[in-house]
Design a protein around this motif. Sequence first.
Motif, PDB file in Angstrom:
ATOM      1  N   ARG A 121       0.831  -1.203   0.000  1.00 56.70           N
ATOM      2  CA  ARG A 121       0.000   0.000   0.000  1.00 56.70           C
ATOM      3  C   ARG A 121       0.868   1.258   0.000  1.00 56.70           C
ATOM      4  O   ARG A 121       0.596   2.218  -0.723  1.00 56.70           O
ATOM      5  CB  ARG A 121      -0.930   0.008   1.222  1.00 56.70           C
ATOM      6  N   HIS A 122       1.908   1.248   0.849  1.00 59.28           N
ATOM      7  CA  HIS A 122       2.794   2.415   0.896  1.00 59.28           C
ATOM      8  C   HIS A 122       3.499   2.616  -0.439  1.00 59.28           C
ATOM      9  O   HIS A 122       3.625   3.743  -0.928  1.00 59.28           O
ATOM     10  CB  HIS A 122       3.826   2.240   2.010  1.00 59.28           C
ATOM     11  N   ALA A 123       3.966   1.527  -1.047  1.00 54.66           N
ATOM     12  CA  ALA A 123       4.659   1.617  -2.328  1.00 54.66           C
ATOM     13  C   ALA A 123       3.707   2.093  -3.430  1.00 54.66           C
ATOM     14  O   ALA A 123       4.102   2.863  -4.319  1.00 54.66           O
ATOM     15  CB  ALA A 123       5.249   0.254  -2.701  1.00 54.66           C
ATOM     16  N   THR A 124       2.455   1.651  -3.369  1.00 56.49           N
ATOM     17  CA  THR A 124       1.456   2.077  -4.347  1.00 56.49           C
ATOM     18  C   THR A 124       1.190   3.568  -4.238  1.00 56.49           C
ATOM     19  O   THR A 124       1.077   4.276  -5.254  1.00 56.49           O
ATOM     20  CB  THR A 124       0.151   1.286  -4.141  1.00 56.49           C
ATOM     21  N   THR A 125       1.099   4.067  -3.025  1.00 54.45           N
ATOM     22  CA  THR A 125       0.898   5.500  -2.814  1.00 54.45           C
ATOM     23  C   THR A 125       2.051   6.298  -3.410  1.00 54.45           C
ATOM     24  O   THR A 125       1.842   7.303  -4.103  1.00 54.45           O
ATOM     25  CB  THR A 125       0.767   5.808  -1.310  1.00 54.45           C
ATOM     26  N   LEU A 126       3.271   5.861  -3.144  1.00 54.40           N
ATOM     27  CA  LEU A 126       4.451   6.558  -3.666  1.00 54.40           C
ATOM     28  C   LEU A 126       4.465   6.542  -5.192  1.00 54.40           C
ATOM     29  O   LEU A 126       4.703   7.574  -5.834  1.00 54.40           O
ATOM     30  CB  LEU A 126       5.723   5.903  -3.123  1.00 54.40           C
ATOM     31  N   ALA A 127       4.194   5.374  -5.790  1.00 52.65           N
ATOM     32  CA  ALA A 127       4.211   5.263  -7.247  1.00 52.65           C
ATOM     33  C   ALA A 127       3.139   6.146  -7.878  1.00 52.65           C
ATOM     34  O   ALA A 127       3.374   6.809  -8.896  1.00 52.65           O
ATOM     35  CB  ALA A 127       4.024   3.810  -7.665  1.00 52.65           C
ATOM     36  N   ALA A 128       1.941   6.164  -7.280  1.00 54.20           N
ATOM     37  CA  ALA A 128       0.857   6.978  -7.817  1.00 54.20           C
ATOM     38  C   ALA A 128       1.214   8.461  -7.785  1.00 54.20           C
ATOM     39  O   ALA A 128       0.870   9.217  -8.706  1.00 54.20           O
ATOM     40  CB  ALA A 128      -0.431   6.722  -7.034  1.00 54.20           C
TER      41      ALA A 128
END
Length: 255
Positions: A121-128
């Motif tokens: 979830r944290h990585a997805t937020t950063l990528a987005a």
Amino acid sequence: MTNATAPLRIAIMGEGRMGSLIRSTAEGVRTEAGTAAFEVVAQIGFDLSAADSAPAADVLIDFSNVVTLPAVANYVRRVGCALVSGTTGYTDEQMDELRSLSQVAPVLHSGNYSLGIAALRHATTLAARELAGFDVEIVETHHNQKVDAPSGTAKLLLDAVVDAEAAEGRGEYHPVYGREGMVGKRDPREVGMHSLRGGTVAGVHTVSFFGADEEVSLTHRATSRQIFVNGALAAARKMAGREPGMYGFDEVMFG
């Protein structure tokens, strides 16, 4: 407050695969002193009326089905325990019931109890945030017995994308659940949501970002339900004795 030296008393809603694994795992956990870390005081199966007379627990763990919510709520209100819920597929009205329950008891509800998913979830937020203008698609795969789609975890990942895009001021993003027929040109603000079902897959979630001439994909694979059980039991220990309120998994485990 619970006695730190005594086993944490837990009740389990459901006697299916998750409920059985939660029980067998809990009964095998030992403290550093070698004593039992948990005491299973009740496990409620198909006879939901058993919740009306089940012994009091410090925490109720529920990974069952949406139809058990009334029994879950009645038990929590009756004994005043905390709730750790991993049940997915709730309607908006049922989520309102959970939020109402949090006014009188500490309630933790999450679509996933894996530490790896928390990191995803944290990585997805950063990528987005960083990949402006990229098209986003989310694909989740589960065993052929799973009854709800998309998974609760996929919805958490969708929320991570939508919230990140909103925080960057890029407008409102919305999900599109599968595609069929002449759907036309892709809306740059849609997030494709796709659910695969088959075999005994414990859970695979992939968030893909498609840009011009490049693609970034983030994937988490669960090889067994044990990771969710371990996370739920760890959360139960942290939820016991908390003040009433609605809690998130990341908040409880890392806050």
